[in-house]
Enzyme design. Sequence first.
Site, PDB file in Angstrom:
ATOM      1  CD  GLU A  33      32.667  32.916  15.349  1.00  0.00           C
ATOM      2  OE1 GLU A  33      33.652  32.632  16.053  1.00  0.00           O
ATOM      3  OE2 GLU A  33      32.219  34.059  15.208  1.00  0.00           O
ATOM      4  CD  GLU A  46      48.722  34.072  11.606  1.00  0.00           C
ATOM      5  OE1 GLU A  46      47.594  34.587  11.767  1.00  0.00           O
ATOM      6  OE2 GLU A  46      49.279  33.983  10.490  1.00  0.00           O
TER       7      GLU A  46
END
Lengths: 371, 356
Positions: A236, A355
Site C-alpha cells: 500500500e 505518528e
Amino acid sequence: MREPLRQFLADNLPAEWRDANSGSLDDESIVHIRREWGRILHRGGWSAPTLATSVGGLGLTGPDLVAYLEEVVASGAPEVLNANAIGILAPVLAAFGSPEQCDRIIGPMLAHDLLWCQGFSEPDAGSDLARIRTRAVPVSGGWAVSGQKVWTSNALYADRCYVLVRTEAASDAHNGLGLMMLDMHQSGVEVRPLRNMAGTHEFCEVFLDQAFVDADDLIGEPGDGWRLTMFALEQERASMLGQRALRMARELNGAYELLGTAGVARVERELGRVHAAVRASEAAVRRNLDLISAGASPGVLTPVAKLQWSTAHQNLYDLVADGVGPDFFADERSRGWAMLMLFSRSETIYGGTSEIQRNLIARSLGLPSSR
Amino acid sequence: MTAIEQADDRALGEALAQALTDAPDTFDRASWRRLAESGWLHMLAGEGAEGPARELARQRTPMEQWGVALPAGPVLLNVAWLLPLVQITAADGIVDEVSSGRVYTASRHTSGATADPDLQAEVDGGTWRLSGSVRLVPWLPDADETFVTATTSDGRPLLAAVPTSGPGVRIQPSSTIDPGISVGDLELDQVPASVVIDADPAALETAAAIYSLALDAQAVGASGELLDQTVRYVSDRRQFGQPIGSFQAIKHRVADMLTATESARAMLWLAADQLAQQPLDPPWEEIDASRVFAGDAARKVAMEAIQCFGGMGFTWEQGLHLYYRRTLVAGSLLGDVEAAGRRLVRYGLSTTKERA
C-alpha cells in the site's frame, strides 16, 4: 513505451475527466468516472503497472514504471476505482494465494467487473491493527464472519471485500488472524456511509453478522493473516506514493497559476521552501522506485517518503490559501483547491498515521520501544 | 551506481574520513598545505570539460564526508568551484599553485557566476588593473589570492584573481561565528590581476552549479553525522528509568531528523545525476530546490540535535554547536538559501507564463 501510452491517454481519456477529483464533483460521479476509466484502461492493456505479468499486470519497474507514472499524471487521469485492490490485494494473491484464486479473482478486478473494498480497521483497532475483533467461525463449507469494520472506502459500491479477521477464538494480537475475501451482496453485510469532514461519503462502516465466506476465499492458511497484512501494508505504501508524489509536482504548477504574480509576492519567502519540499518529496519517491527496481527494499525510506509527501502536500495547500487570500475560500474558481485542502488532512492519517511512520522510522534506527 | 562504483564510493569516503581526522577547527597554513599536497582538493577533476560534473555524481560518500569533518578554510570552494572551473576551461596554470599550498578564495558573486557590482577593470599595456570594492569575501583573511568578477569598460565580465596584500590592496578582515570561515571586505585601487580566466558563461554556470551541490553534500553529511550522534546519545542517556530515546517526544524528533536528511539526500543526488547528464546546461530548478531543502534541513537537524541532547547539547564541549554554526553561515554567506528560494519562485512563475 511512453509514446504509445501517451497516445492512448490522449485518445481515450475524456477531457472532462482530467483532474476530476472530489474537490469538484459529487460522490456518485467520481465513482462512475473512476470505474469507467478502470474499464477503459484495462481494455487498452494499460492497467496494473506494477503487478506481475504472470497474473495479468504490466510488471513495470525502473525507468519504465517512472515513465508510466509520469504520463498518467501528466494526463490528469483519475485513479481507477479498484486502485487499492490492484495495488494491494492482487500482489498478496500473487505471492500467497493459490493459482485458482489468482485466475478467478484478478481478471475481473483489473477489468472492473467486480469492485473491491478493504476491511482492515475497526472502531477499536486503527493504528493498533492487531487488536481487531472481527471473528471468523468455521462453518460447513467455509466461515461465518461477524464484527464491524470502519474507514472502508467505497464499500457502498463494492461487490467484494478483502477483510482481516480473527480465525482463532482465544487468540490475541498478531496470532490467529486470517485474510479472507467476502461477498458484499449477502444479507449478513450492512454498509453505512460515513460523512467525512470534507462532506463526501466514500468512507463507510461495514457491519458483518454471520456473513459467509467460502473456504476457497481464505488466502493462505488460518493464522497467516498478520504476515499477509504486513505484506499488504508495505504494498500500500509503495503503490500509493508513486502517483501521488508526481501528481503533487503537477499541482505545484497549478498553484503558481492560481497564485499569479500578486499571490506569489504575498508568500514568496515560504513559497520557495514549499517548492523545494515538493521537489524533494518527488526525489525521495523516485529514489525508492529505483531501489525497488534494482531488487532492493527501500526499508526505512518508505515511511520517510510517506511522511515527507503528506507533510509537504498539506503545507502546499496552506501556502496557496495564504497566498490567494480571502477569495480562496469564497471563490468558485478556487473551491476545488479548498476542498482538496480539507481532504489533505487525511493524508497524515491514512496509510499509517504520521505518528506511526515516525515510530517505524525510530524503530528502524534502533531506538528502544516505549514501555 | 553499479555495485563496483558503490564500493569505490564507500572506500573513498573512508579514505577521506581518515585524511581529515584531527583537521583543525580554525584555518592553519600547515594543515592547508598538507591537504593541498594530499591531492584531495582535486577529487572532482575527472576527464575533460564534463569530468567534474560526472565525478560529483559518482563520489557521493566522500563529498558528504566534508560535512562530517568540517575542515577550516575554502575547501569546497577549491574542490567544487575553482578546480572544476580550471578543468572546464583548461586554465591549467593554477593547478600547480593550488597543489603547492597557495590559498585561493572567491567572492560570493564570482562563485555564483555573476559579476561583483562595484568592481571595474581596465587594461593597461597588456595588464588588467582592477579597482573598486567587494564586500563579504569568504576566507579573505586566510587567502593569498581572491577571484573576483569585475566589469570592463565595454560592459563585459572579467574573471580574475588579485593578491590579498600588496600595493593598492586593502582588506578589512573579520570573522564569522563559524571558526572555519573567516570573511573580509576588499578594496582595490588599480591592482594588477595575477590570473585571468577566460571563461564563457556556460563554464561559469557549471562551476557555480557544482559548488552549490557540494555545499548541499556538506549539509547532508553534517545532518547524517548529527543524526548518528543523536541516536547514540538518546539510546544511552537514561531518565525516569529508561533511555530517553524510548519516549515518543524524542523518538519523533529523531524520526523527523532522518526524514529531512534522507529527503535532502535524495534531492541532492537527483540534481547531481541530472547535472552529470547535461553538464554544460545545469538543471537550475533542481539545483536551487536542493540548496533550499538541504540548507534548511541541515539547520533544522542541528537545532533538533541540540534539543535532544538537553543541557549537554548547549555545552561548548559537546561540539554540536560547530555543526549548527556551519549550517547557519554556509546557508547564508556561502550558498544563500533565501536567494535560491527566490530563484525557485521566479522559475515557477515563468513556467506559468510559458503556458499562457
